[in-house]
Design a protein around this motif. Sequence first.
Motif, PDB file in Angstrom:
ATOM      1  N   ASN A 133       0.828  -1.210   0.000  1.00 62.02           N
ATOM      2  CA  ASN A 133       0.000   0.000   0.000  1.00 62.02           C
ATOM      3  C   ASN A 133       0.864   1.262   0.000  1.00 62.02           C
ATOM      4  O   ASN A 133       0.525   2.255  -0.646  1.00 62.02           O
ATOM      5  CB  ASN A 133      -0.933  -0.001   1.214  1.00 62.02           C
ATOM      6  CG  ASN A 133      -2.050   1.012   1.058  1.00 62.02           C
ATOM      7  OD1 ASN A 133      -2.808   0.977   0.100  1.00 62.02           O
ATOM      8  ND2 ASN A 133      -2.121   1.953   1.991  1.00 62.02           N
ATOM      9  N   LEU A 134       1.976   1.195   0.725  1.00 61.71           N
ATOM     10  CA  LEU A 134       2.866   2.358   0.729  1.00 61.71           C
ATOM     11  C   LEU A 134       3.448   2.594  -0.668  1.00 61.71           C
ATOM     12  O   LEU A 134       3.640   3.747  -1.076  1.00 61.71           O
ATOM     13  CB  LEU A 134       3.982   2.173   1.758  1.00 61.71           C
ATOM     14  CG  LEU A 134       3.532   2.163   3.219  1.00 61.71           C
ATOM     15  CD1 LEU A 134       4.730   2.002   4.148  1.00 61.71           C
ATOM     16  CD2 LEU A 134       2.762   3.428   3.573  1.00 61.71           C
ATOM     17  N   GLU A 135       3.697   1.511  -1.397  1.00 67.11           N
ATOM     18  CA  GLU A 135       4.187   1.671  -2.776  1.00 67.11           C
ATOM     19  C   GLU A 135       3.132   2.371  -3.635  1.00 67.11           C
ATOM     20  O   GLU A 135       3.450   3.219  -4.477  1.00 67.11           O
ATOM     21  CB  GLU A 135       4.534   0.303  -3.384  1.00 67.11           C
ATOM     22  CG  GLU A 135       5.724  -0.401  -2.746  1.00 67.11           C
ATOM     23  CD  GLU A 135       7.067   0.207  -3.154  1.00 67.11           C
ATOM     24  OE1 GLU A 135       7.059   1.254  -3.832  1.00 67.11           O
ATOM     25  OE2 GLU A 135       8.108  -0.364  -2.779  1.00 67.11           O
ATOM     26  N   ARG A 136       1.865   1.997  -3.425  1.00 67.96           N
ATOM     27  CA  ARG A 136       0.782   2.653  -4.184  1.00 67.96           C
ATOM     28  C   ARG A 136       0.652   4.126  -3.760  1.00 67.96           C
ATOM     29  O   ARG A 136       0.426   5.020  -4.592  1.00 67.96           O
ATOM     30  CB  ARG A 136      -0.540   1.914  -3.959  1.00 67.96           C
ATOM     31  CG  ARG A 136      -0.547   0.501  -4.540  1.00 67.96           C
ATOM     32  CD  ARG A 136      -1.951  -0.088  -4.545  1.00 67.96           C
ATOM     33  NE  ARG A 136      -2.395  -0.482  -3.222  1.00 67.96           N
ATOM     34  CZ  ARG A 136      -2.297  -1.707  -2.726  1.00 67.96           C
ATOM     35  NH1 ARG A 136      -1.766  -2.683  -3.462  1.00 67.96           N
ATOM     36  NH2 ARG A 136      -2.730  -1.985  -1.519  1.00 67.96           N
ATOM     37  N   LEU A 137       0.812   4.352  -2.454  1.00 66.30           N
ATOM     38  CA  LEU A 137       0.731   5.722  -1.933  1.00 66.30           C
ATOM     39  C   LEU A 137       1.841   6.587  -2.525  1.00 66.30           C
ATOM     40  O   LEU A 137       1.619   7.769  -2.853  1.00 66.30           O
ATOM     41  CB  LEU A 137       0.831   5.675  -0.401  1.00 66.30           C
ATOM     42  CG  LEU A 137       0.783   7.002   0.346  1.00 66.30           C
ATOM     43  CD1 LEU A 137      -0.486   7.787   0.037  1.00 66.30           C
ATOM     44  CD2 LEU A 137       0.882   6.748   1.864  1.00 66.30           C
ATOM     45  N   VAL A 138       3.014   6.013  -2.671  1.00 66.74           N
ATOM     46  CA  VAL A 138       4.144   6.733  -3.273  1.00 66.74           C
ATOM     47  C   VAL A 138       3.759   7.253  -4.660  1.00 66.74           C
ATOM     48  O   VAL A 138       4.007   8.420  -5.005  1.00 66.74           O
ATOM     49  CB  VAL A 138       5.383   5.812  -3.357  1.00 66.74           C
ATOM     50  CG1 VAL A 138       6.394   6.348  -4.362  1.00 66.74           C
ATOM     51  CG2 VAL A 138       6.013   5.661  -1.980  1.00 66.74           C
ATOM     52  N   LEU A 139       3.139   6.387  -5.468  1.00 66.78           N
ATOM     53  CA  LEU A 139       2.761   6.788  -6.826  1.00 66.78           C
ATOM     54  C   LEU A 139       1.756   7.937  -6.803  1.00 66.78           C
ATOM     55  O   LEU A 139       1.860   8.893  -7.590  1.00 66.78           O
ATOM     56  CB  LEU A 139       2.181   5.593  -7.585  1.00 66.78           C
ATOM     57  CG  LEU A 139       3.147   4.413  -7.791  1.00 66.78           C
ATOM     58  CD1 LEU A 139       2.421   3.256  -8.480  1.00 66.78           C
ATOM     59  CD2 LEU A 139       4.368   4.833  -8.607  1.00 66.78           C
ATOM     60  N   ALA A 140       0.803   7.850  -5.878  1.00 69.83           N
ATOM     61  CA  ALA A 140      -0.206   8.918  -5.780  1.00 69.83           C
ATOM     62  C   ALA A 140       0.449  10.228  -5.334  1.00 69.83           C
ATOM     63  O   ALA A 140       0.144  11.304  -5.881  1.00 69.83           O
ATOM     64  CB  ALA A 140      -1.291   8.500  -4.790  1.00 69.83           C
ATOM     65  N   LEU A 141       1.351  10.141  -4.355  1.00 65.37           N
ATOM     66  CA  LEU A 141       1.996  11.364  -3.854  1.00 65.37           C
ATOM     67  C   LEU A 141       2.874  12.002  -4.934  1.00 65.37           C
ATOM     68  O   LEU A 141       2.968  13.227  -5.030  1.00 65.37           O
ATOM     69  CB  LEU A 141       2.826  11.048  -2.602  1.00 65.37           C
ATOM     70  CG  LEU A 141       2.022  10.625  -1.372  1.00 65.37           C
ATOM     71  CD1 LEU A 141       2.965  10.296  -0.206  1.00 65.37           C
ATOM     72  CD2 LEU A 141       1.037  11.705  -0.953  1.00 65.37           C
ATOM     73  N   ARG A 142       3.509  11.157  -5.743  1.00 65.01           N
ATOM     74  CA  ARG A 142       4.315  11.716  -6.847  1.00 65.01           C
ATOM     75  C   ARG A 142       3.418  12.415  -7.855  1.00 65.01           C
ATOM     76  O   ARG A 142       3.736  13.494  -8.346  1.00 65.01           O
ATOM     77  CB  ARG A 142       5.119  10.600  -7.517  1.00 65.01           C
ATOM     78  CG  ARG A 142       6.281  10.115  -6.647  1.00 65.01           C
ATOM     79  CD  ARG A 142       7.018   8.986  -7.325  1.00 65.01           C
ATOM     80  NE  ARG A 142       8.095   8.472  -6.483  1.00 65.01           N
ATOM     81  CZ  ARG A 142       8.699   7.309  -6.671  1.00 65.01           C
ATOM     82  NH1 ARG A 142       8.331   6.528  -7.691  1.00 65.01           N
ATOM     83  NH2 ARG A 142       9.663   6.916  -5.861  1.00 65.01           N
TER      84      ARG A 142
END
Lengths: 178, 100
Positions: A55-64
Motif C-alpha cells: 500500500n505504501l508503494e501505491r501511496l508513493v505513486l499517488a503522492l508523486r
Amino acid sequence: MSIGNVSDFEPGQILRALEAHHVRYVVIGAIAAVAAGAPILTTDLDVTPARSHENLERLVLALRDLDAKLRSASAPDGVPFPIEAEMLASAESWTLTTRAGDLDLMFLPAGTQGYDDLRRGASRERIAGVTVTVAALADVIRSKEAANREKDSMQLPILRRTLEQTRERGHEQPGLER
Amino acid sequence: MVSGDLLREARLRAGLTQAELAQRAGTARSQVSRYERAEVLPSLETLRRLIRFCGLDLSFRLFNADLEEHDATLIAQLLPLTPEERVERAVRAIKHVYAA
C-alpha cells in the motif's frame, strides 16, 4: 500549492489520485466530520493509509502524481523529499502540501489503532465524484479527544452535537465491520 | 454525546475489550455492553467509575445555550444534504473566507 493558498484546495483531486493508484486509506479528521454533517471548516485533508508495504508503494505513486512536498512555514512552496515507501514507513505522520492542497498522512491517529481500527466503523461515501472510505464521526471524536490539542478541544462540542443530532435522525452509518 | 458513547470511547482509547473492562470493574461483560448500547443508563457515578477503570476521567464544561442552539440549527441544515454536498459546501466556504 503554496502554503496558505487555500484557493487551490481541492480535496477531490487528492482523493482521485489516491483512488487512481488503489491506495487503501480512511478519510479522517475535519473532512470526515464535515461529510458527517459537522458545520466546521478546514484547509487540509487528513487520511490514515494502511501500512502494508504494497500500500505504501501505491501511496508513493499517488503522492508523486500530486507533487507532494513537506509542508514548512519557512518554505511556502514546500520542501521536496524522497517519496519512497521506506521513507513513508519511517514516521507516524507526514504533513504535506500538494498541487491540490494540504494533505496530512496519519498512520496512527491519537486514540486509535490506525487503518484497520478506523475502517471497522467507517462507511463508503461519495465525495467529489469518487467513492471513498470515511471514518465514523464517533471515531473522529475519539481521536480528537485523545489528541487533546487546543484546536481539537474547541471543535469537540460541535462534533458531539452533530453526532447527537445524526443519531436522533437515525442517519448514523452502520460501519463497514461493526 | 450520551453516556454509552463516552464509555465506548474511553474503552477503545484504553485498548480494552468489553470483557476486560468488565473484569476490572467487577461487573459482567453484558452489563458493559448494555451501557454502551444505551439499553441501560448508568448513574453519573457509575459512568465515572467505569471511565476511571479505562485510565481516564470525566470533565464537565458549560456552554452558552445560544451558541448551542446556533450550532444545532447549522447541523440541522446540513444533515439533509449528502456527504458529497456537505464537503463541496465546506470547501466553497473556506475558499470564500480566505478570499475575503
